[in-house]
Design a protein around this motif. Structure first.
Motif, PDB file in Angstrom:
ATOM      1  N   HIS A 128       0.701  -1.127   0.223  1.00  0.00           N
ATOM      2  CA  HIS A 128      -0.025  -0.014   0.057  1.00  0.00           C
ATOM      3  C   HIS A 128       1.119   1.374   0.158  1.00  0.00           C
ATOM      4  O   HIS A 128       1.581   1.395   1.099  1.00  0.00           O
ATOM      5  N   GLU A 129       0.945   2.002  -1.055  1.00  0.00           N
ATOM      6  CA  GLU A 129       1.635   3.172  -1.193  1.00  0.00           C
ATOM      7  C   GLU A 129       2.956   3.094  -0.989  1.00  0.00           C
ATOM      8  O   GLU A 129       3.783   3.652  -0.348  1.00  0.00           O
ATOM      9  N   ALA A 130       3.439   1.849  -1.421  1.00  0.00           N
ATOM     10  CA  ALA A 130       4.929   1.474  -1.145  1.00  0.00           C
ATOM     11  C   ALA A 130       5.842   2.166  -2.160  1.00  0.00           C
ATOM     12  O   ALA A 130       5.786   2.338  -3.127  1.00  0.00           O
ATOM     13  N   VAL A 131       7.017   2.631  -1.546  1.00  0.00           N
ATOM     14  CA  VAL A 131       8.005   3.589  -1.950  1.00  0.00           C
ATOM     15  C   VAL A 131       9.341   2.820  -1.809  1.00  0.00           C
ATOM     16  O   VAL A 131       9.575   2.445  -0.612  1.00  0.00           O
ATOM     17  N   SER A 132      10.031   2.719  -2.798  1.00  0.00           N
ATOM     18  CA  SER A 132      11.570   2.322  -2.908  1.00  0.00           C
ATOM     19  C   SER A 132      12.478   3.218  -3.657  1.00  0.00           C
ATOM     20  O   SER A 132      11.875   3.717  -4.696  1.00  0.00           O
ATOM     21  N   LEU A 133      13.537   3.405  -3.261  1.00  0.00           N
ATOM     22  CA  LEU A 133      14.257   4.521  -3.734  1.00  0.00           C
ATOM     23  C   LEU A 133      15.834   3.778  -3.795  1.00  0.00           C
ATOM     24  O   LEU A 133      16.073   2.833  -2.997  1.00  0.00           O
ATOM     25  N   SER A 134      16.455   4.304  -5.110  1.00  0.00           N
ATOM     26  CA  SER A 134      17.707   3.782  -5.017  1.00  0.00           C
ATOM     27  C   SER A 134      18.508   5.284  -5.415  1.00  0.00           C
ATOM     28  O   SER A 134      18.389   5.823  -6.595  1.00  0.00           O
TER      29      SER A 134
ATOM     30  N   VAL B 252      10.861   1.877   1.647  1.00  0.00           N
ATOM     31  CA  VAL B 252      11.114   2.951   2.667  1.00  0.00           C
ATOM     32  C   VAL B 252       9.814   3.765   3.200  1.00  0.00           C
ATOM     33  O   VAL B 252       9.976   4.445   4.394  1.00  0.00           O
ATOM     34  N   SER B 253       8.640   3.639   2.512  1.00  0.00           N
ATOM     35  CA  SER B 253       7.519   4.123   3.261  1.00  0.00           C
ATOM     36  C   SER B 253       6.331   3.395   2.819  1.00  0.00           C
ATOM     37  O   SER B 253       6.582   2.734   1.552  1.00  0.00           O
ATOM     38  N   GLY B 254       5.281   3.546   3.241  1.00  0.00           N
ATOM     39  CA  GLY B 254       4.265   2.690   2.813  1.00  0.00           C
ATOM     40  C   GLY B 254       4.155   1.428   3.629  1.00  0.00           C
ATOM     41  O   GLY B 254       4.777   1.127   4.662  1.00  0.00           O
ATOM     42  N   VAL B 255       3.047   0.618   3.122  1.00  0.00           N
ATOM     43  CA  VAL B 255       3.063  -0.850   3.825  1.00  0.00           C
ATOM     44  C   VAL B 255       3.526  -1.907   2.775  1.00  0.00           C
ATOM     45  O   VAL B 255       3.251  -1.813   1.614  1.00  0.00           O
ATOM     46  N   ALA B 256       4.407  -2.726   3.376  1.00  0.00           N
ATOM     47  CA  ALA B 256       4.731  -3.920   2.462  1.00  0.00           C
ATOM     48  C   ALA B 256       4.940  -4.925   3.231  1.00  0.00           C
ATOM     49  O   ALA B 256       6.112  -5.479   3.945  1.00  0.00           O
TER      50      ALA B 256
END
Lengths: 225, 253
Positions: free
Chosen positions: B8-14, B57-61
């Motif tokens: 849910h609104e999962a954010v991943s950064l590189s 980094v944010s949201g639900v996973a």
């Protein structure tokens, strides 16, 4: 952890047995380095010569250089064709991977050191005295060197730029081990092994510390690789 | 039933570059999901995040009950990822590669022999070092590793790439069998008709987000049928996949 360590060490040694990189590349490289030291500091050998006095130091500098190659080779296995993802996805305990890879490289290096000791004895005219201390310090120093190398070796996975970082990071941390190992060997070769036991204790402290640090740090470093 | 994958609104950064820009997606146990989208849409990143290889980094996973925001390592033993690279050891034989993978995953070794045969790697290939195999054969070995490990969640990134017709059929069969045995499968593929034929559901990804979520089992369709029912979405997907047009992603889940 120990089960995973055995699995990784067995895999690395099996690959080495088939590829023969340590035998075909690392060992010849190390012998060439010993010969070059001989050319640079020779030709005089035997008591009173520079080579005679510096045998222990030259031996351990050669081992240090060979360690870099062996560690890089060990981690290049994990970088080929994206295998570093495979290592992370394998489910293996990171501490087990660290111990396993370090054990495999240590086994290769100890075998190499036997060869290098014989070659340096012949090239530099130095009789191998105090064999018990030579062997004990070689094993402990190798564990210390390989522990540091393996800890930093994981940083080099999958990035060419990072490969050049390995010697830069590794050499300063390995310096105390090389110093203590050299002192042990000087004492043993001089026929006064009693003077080397203190240095053997120093080696043991560094080896234990580096193995402990590596076992803890390897997981986070693998994640960042 | 608790979903196997719940994002849910999962954010991943590189390096501050967004790989996933707020993905919302749920996948149920035993479901086969086909991820579609143009190159760079975030399909591979989504699979890697579900495998615990990319940090959310944010949201639900939550994947297989593991909260990936706090612990992305534990899930890996239960997940099988077939990525672009085969992650094999060149000097080991086919069988040695499989045995190492299975032992590492603490799976039953009894599945190794059958996986080798099932993937057409029996006979002399079994004892052949992987470095001597063709790219397609290497791909088959990677598939065999997955089959032998029997993970609960299969994440397949372009699984048909580099395979001949028999190999592609084999992958489809294995996906059906895995789903039939209760495993969940997420396939990212540009082989639209082939992947859609085995999928229960098609999810379109673009710009690191879920653009369209087609629905559930029973609504599965080919591209033609999809075009009939969702002409706008089908046109947008076709445009994106051919590199023409497209738009910024939005969540529709």
């Amino acid at each position: 952890m120990w089960r995973d360590a055995l699995l990784v060490a067995g895999k690395d040694l099996r690959i080495e047995a088939r590829s023969k990189v340590a035998v075909g590349q690392v060992a010849p490289f190390a012998v060439v380095v010993l010969v070059l030291f001989g050319l640079a500091l020779g030709p005089a050998v035997g008591p009173g010569s520079v080579l005679h006095a510096a045998t222990a130091g030259l031996f351990w500098v050669t081992v240090l250089l060979a360690t870099v190659l062996a560690v890089q080779r060990s981690f290049s296995l994990e970088a080929s064709d994206g295998a570093s993802d495979g290592l992370r996805m394998s489910g293996l305990d990171p501490a087990g991977i660290f111990v396993g890879k370090a054990a495999a490289v240590s086994a290769e290096l100890v075998s190499l050191e036997v060869l290098l000791a014989l070659v340096s004895s012949i090239l530099y005219g130095r009789h191998l005295a105090g064999v018990a201390l030579l062997l004990a310090s070689a094993v402990v120093a190798t564990v210390g060197l390989v522990a540091v190398g393996t800890t930093y070796g994981v940083v080099s996975i999958g990035s060419r730029q990072r490969e050049t970082l390995l010697p830069l990071l590794f050499f300063p941390m390995a310096a105390p081990v090389v110093l203590a190992a050299t002192k042990c060997w000087e004492a043993a070769l001089a026929g006064t092994p009693g003077r080397g036991t203190g240095w053997l204790d120093v080696l043991a402290v560094f080896a234990v510390a580096y193995v402990a640090i590596g076992a803890v740090a390897f997981g986070p470093l693998l994640e960042d690789a | 039933m608790t979903p196997v994958i719940r994002l849910h609104e999962a954010v991943s950064l590189s390096d501050r570059f967004p790989l996933l820009a707020g993905v919302t997606l749920e996948v149920a146990e035993g479901e086969v999901v086909h991820l579609r989208g143009p190159n760079g849409a975030g399909k591979s990143s989504l699979l890697r995040a579900c495998a615990g290889l990319e940090q959310v980094v944010s949201g639900v996973a939550v994947v297989l009950g593991h909260d990936l925001c706090t612990d992305r390592v534990s899930v890996r033993r239960e997940v099988g990822l077939l990525g672009h690279a085969t992650s094999l050891y060149d000097e080991l034989t086919v069988e040695q590669n499989l045995r190492f993978a299975v032992r590492a995953a603490r799976a039953a070794e009894s599945g190794v022999a059958s996986s080798i045969e099932r993937c057409g790697l029996g006979g002399r290939l079994r004892a052949t070092p992987v470095r001597r195999l063709s790219a397609g054969q290497r791909r088959r070995v990677a598939v065999a590793v997955l089959v032998a490990r029997r993970p609960r969640l299969w994440l397949l990134d372009e699984p048909h790439a580099g395979l001949d017709a028999d190999g592609r059929d084999l992958v489809d069969e294995l996906v059906r069998e895995a789903s039939g045995s209760g495993a969940t499968v997420v396939v990212a593929s540009h082989e639209l008709d082939r992947a859609s034929a085995v999928a229960d559901r098609v999810v379109v990804v673009s710009g690191g987000r879920v653009l369209e979520d087609e629905g559930t089992r029973g609504e599965s369709r080919t591209r033609a049928a999809c075009a009939e029912e969702m002409p706008g979405a089908a046109a947008r997907v076709s445009a994106m996949e051919t590199g023409v047009g497209g738009r910024e992603g939005r969540d529709v889940a």
